[in-house]
Design a protein around this motif. Structure first.
Motif, mmCIF file in Angstrom:
data_model
loop_
_atom_site.group_PDB
_atom_site.id
_atom_site.type_symbol
_atom_site.label_atom_id
_atom_site.label_comp_id
_atom_site.label_asym_id
_atom_site.label_seq_id
_atom_site.Cartn_x
_atom_site.Cartn_y
_atom_site.Cartn_z
ATOM 1 N N MET A 37 -5.354 7.790 42.587
ATOM 2 C CA MET A 37 -4.282 6.960 42.075
ATOM 3 C C MET A 37 -3.950 7.342 40.632
ATOM 4 N N ILE A 38 -4.992 7.567 39.831
ATOM 5 C CA ILE A 38 -4.782 7.909 38.422
ATOM 6 C C ILE A 38 -4.008 9.214 38.293
ATOM 7 N N SER A 39 -4.292 10.175 39.159
ATOM 8 C CA SER A 39 -3.646 11.483 39.050
ATOM 9 C C SER A 39 -2.137 11.394 39.228
ATOM 10 N N ARG A 40 -1.658 10.429 39.981
ATOM 11 C CA ARG A 40 -0.212 10.299 40.228
ATOM 12 C C ARG A 40 0.564 9.928 38.970
ATOM 13 N N MET A 41 -0.130 9.514 37.938
ATOM 14 C CA MET A 41 0.525 9.090 36.713
ATOM 15 C C MET A 41 0.772 10.238 35.744
ATOM 16 N N GLY A 42 0.540 11.460 36.153
ATOM 17 C CA GLY A 42 0.812 12.592 35.272
ATOM 18 C C GLY A 42 0.248 13.903 35.776
ATOM 19 N N TRP A 43 -1.042 13.921 36.109
ATOM 20 C CA TRP A 43 -1.696 15.164 36.512
ATOM 21 C C TRP A 43 -1.028 15.753 37.744
ATOM 22 N N SER A 44 -0.753 14.934 38.753
ATOM 23 C CA SER A 44 -0.157 15.456 39.993
ATOM 24 C C SER A 44 1.253 15.978 39.754
ATOM 25 N N ARG A 45 1.973 15.390 38.834
ATOM 26 C CA ARG A 45 3.308 15.904 38.494
ATOM 27 C C ARG A 45 3.196 17.297 37.892
ATOM 28 N N LEU A 46 2.209 17.506 37.038
ATOM 29 C CA LEU A 46 1.991 18.834 36.464
ATOM 30 C C LEU A 46 1.515 19.817 37.530
ATOM 31 N N ALA A 47 0.708 19.331 38.471
ATOM 32 C CA ALA A 47 0.177 20.204 39.520
ATOM 33 C C ALA A 47 1.282 20.761 40.419
ATOM 34 N N GLU A 48 2.385 20.051 40.556
ATOM 35 C CA GLU A 48 3.504 20.552 41.353
ATOM 36 C C GLU A 48 3.963 21.919 40.860
ATOM 37 N N ALA A 49 3.910 22.124 39.566
ATOM 38 C CA ALA A 49 4.384 23.380 38.985
ATOM 39 C C ALA A 49 3.254 24.270 38.475
ATOM 40 N N TYR A 50 2.116 23.684 38.104
ATOM 41 C CA TYR A 50 1.101 24.447 37.387
ATOM 42 C C TYR A 50 -0.281 24.463 38.035
ATOM 43 N N ALA A 51 -0.395 24.066 39.314
ATOM 44 C CA ALA A 51 -1.697 24.128 39.990
ATOM 45 C C ALA A 51 -2.187 25.572 39.980
ATOM 46 N N ALA A 52 -3.471 25.745 39.792
ATOM 47 C CA ALA A 52 -4.035 27.093 39.667
ATOM 48 C C ALA A 52 -5.443 27.118 40.229
ATOM 49 N N THR A 53 -5.973 28.314 40.297
ATOM 50 C CA THR A 53 -7.385 28.438 40.615
ATOM 51 C C THR A 53 -8.166 28.084 39.357
ATOM 52 N N GLU A 54 -9.446 28.027 39.454
ATOM 53 C CA GLU A 54 -10.291 27.719 38.296
ATOM 54 C C GLU A 54 -10.034 28.733 37.176
ATOM 55 N N ALA A 55 -10.265 28.331 35.945
ATOM 56 C CA ALA A 55 -10.097 29.228 34.799
ATOM 57 C C ALA A 55 -10.990 30.452 34.978
ATOM 58 N N PRO A 56 -10.543 31.613 34.518
ATOM 59 C CA PRO A 56 -11.377 32.808 34.614
ATOM 60 C C PRO A 56 -12.733 32.586 33.950
ATOM 61 N N ALA A 57 -13.751 33.206 34.499
ATOM 62 C CA ALA A 57 -15.113 33.021 33.996
ATOM 63 C C ALA A 57 -15.253 33.392 32.523
ATOM 64 N N ALA A 58 -14.440 34.328 32.052
ATOM 65 C CA ALA A 58 -14.533 34.782 30.660
ATOM 66 C C ALA A 58 -13.936 33.776 29.675
ATOM 67 N N VAL A 59 -13.227 32.778 30.160
ATOM 68 C CA VAL A 59 -12.583 31.806 29.279
ATOM 69 C C VAL A 59 -13.599 30.742 28.861
ATOM 70 N N TYR A 60 -13.727 30.572 27.560
ATOM 71 C CA TYR A 60 -14.602 29.527 27.036
ATOM 72 C C TYR A 60 -13.946 28.175 27.286
ATOM 73 N N ARG A 61 -14.639 27.283 27.960
ATOM 74 C CA ARG A 61 -14.092 25.962 28.241
ATOM 75 C C ARG A 61 -14.788 24.913 27.389
ATOM 76 N N GLN A 62 -14.017 23.972 26.964
ATOM 77 C CA GLN A 62 -14.524 22.935 26.075
ATOM 78 C C GLN A 62 -14.019 21.579 26.573
ATOM 79 N N THR A 63 -14.869 20.576 26.470
ATOM 80 C CA THR A 63 -14.489 19.227 26.882
ATOM 81 C C THR A 63 -13.543 18.623 25.853
#
Length: 119
Positions: free
Chosen positions: A1-27
């Motif tokens: 339900m929460i995702s419908r308030m923004g994340w799912s709208r972005l996913a329509e255009a920008y859904a992707a596979t996981e970030a490449p392993a070489a990319v440093y990810r930060q919370t």
């Protein structure tokens, strides 16, 4: 339900596979997409091409990983309340712009670099 308030709208255009392993990810300690808050539940990865976003596995349902090119971000506005700086921008997508608010100085700097289309 929460995702419908923004994340799912972005996913329509920008859904992707996981970030490449070489990319440093930060919370991201503070992140708001639309009206939904993702404090300490979303991770970012910054690349020259754009921003990778993902949630912790527990939130994966309805929250596919995203890759948002820098060109999709609008102007960034800065607001300071007490000692905390908050940055707000909008991300363009087919269903209209989605509000994107964060406190990461590293993400703000990436949005200001020539690789990230000057803001």
């Amino acid at each position: 339900m929460i995702s419908r308030m923004g994340w799912s709208r972005l996913a329509e255009a920008y859904a992707a596979t996981e970030a490449p392993a070489a990319v440093y990810r930060q919370t991201l300690t503070y992140l708001r997409i639309g009206v939904a808050k993702y404090n300490n539940a979303a991770r970012m990865g910054i690349t020259p091409e754009g921003l990778h976003l993902s949630t912790w596995k527990i939130f994966f349902v309805g929250h596919p990983p995203l890759f948002i090119p820098w060109s999709a971000f609008g102007l960034v506005q800065e607001e300071t309340f007490l000692w905390v700086k908050t940055y707000t921008t909008h991300i363009s997508c087919p269903s209209g712009a989605v509000r994107f608010q964060f406190t990461s100085d590293q993400l703000r700097a990436a949005l200001s670099t020539p690789l990230g289309a000057p803001r």
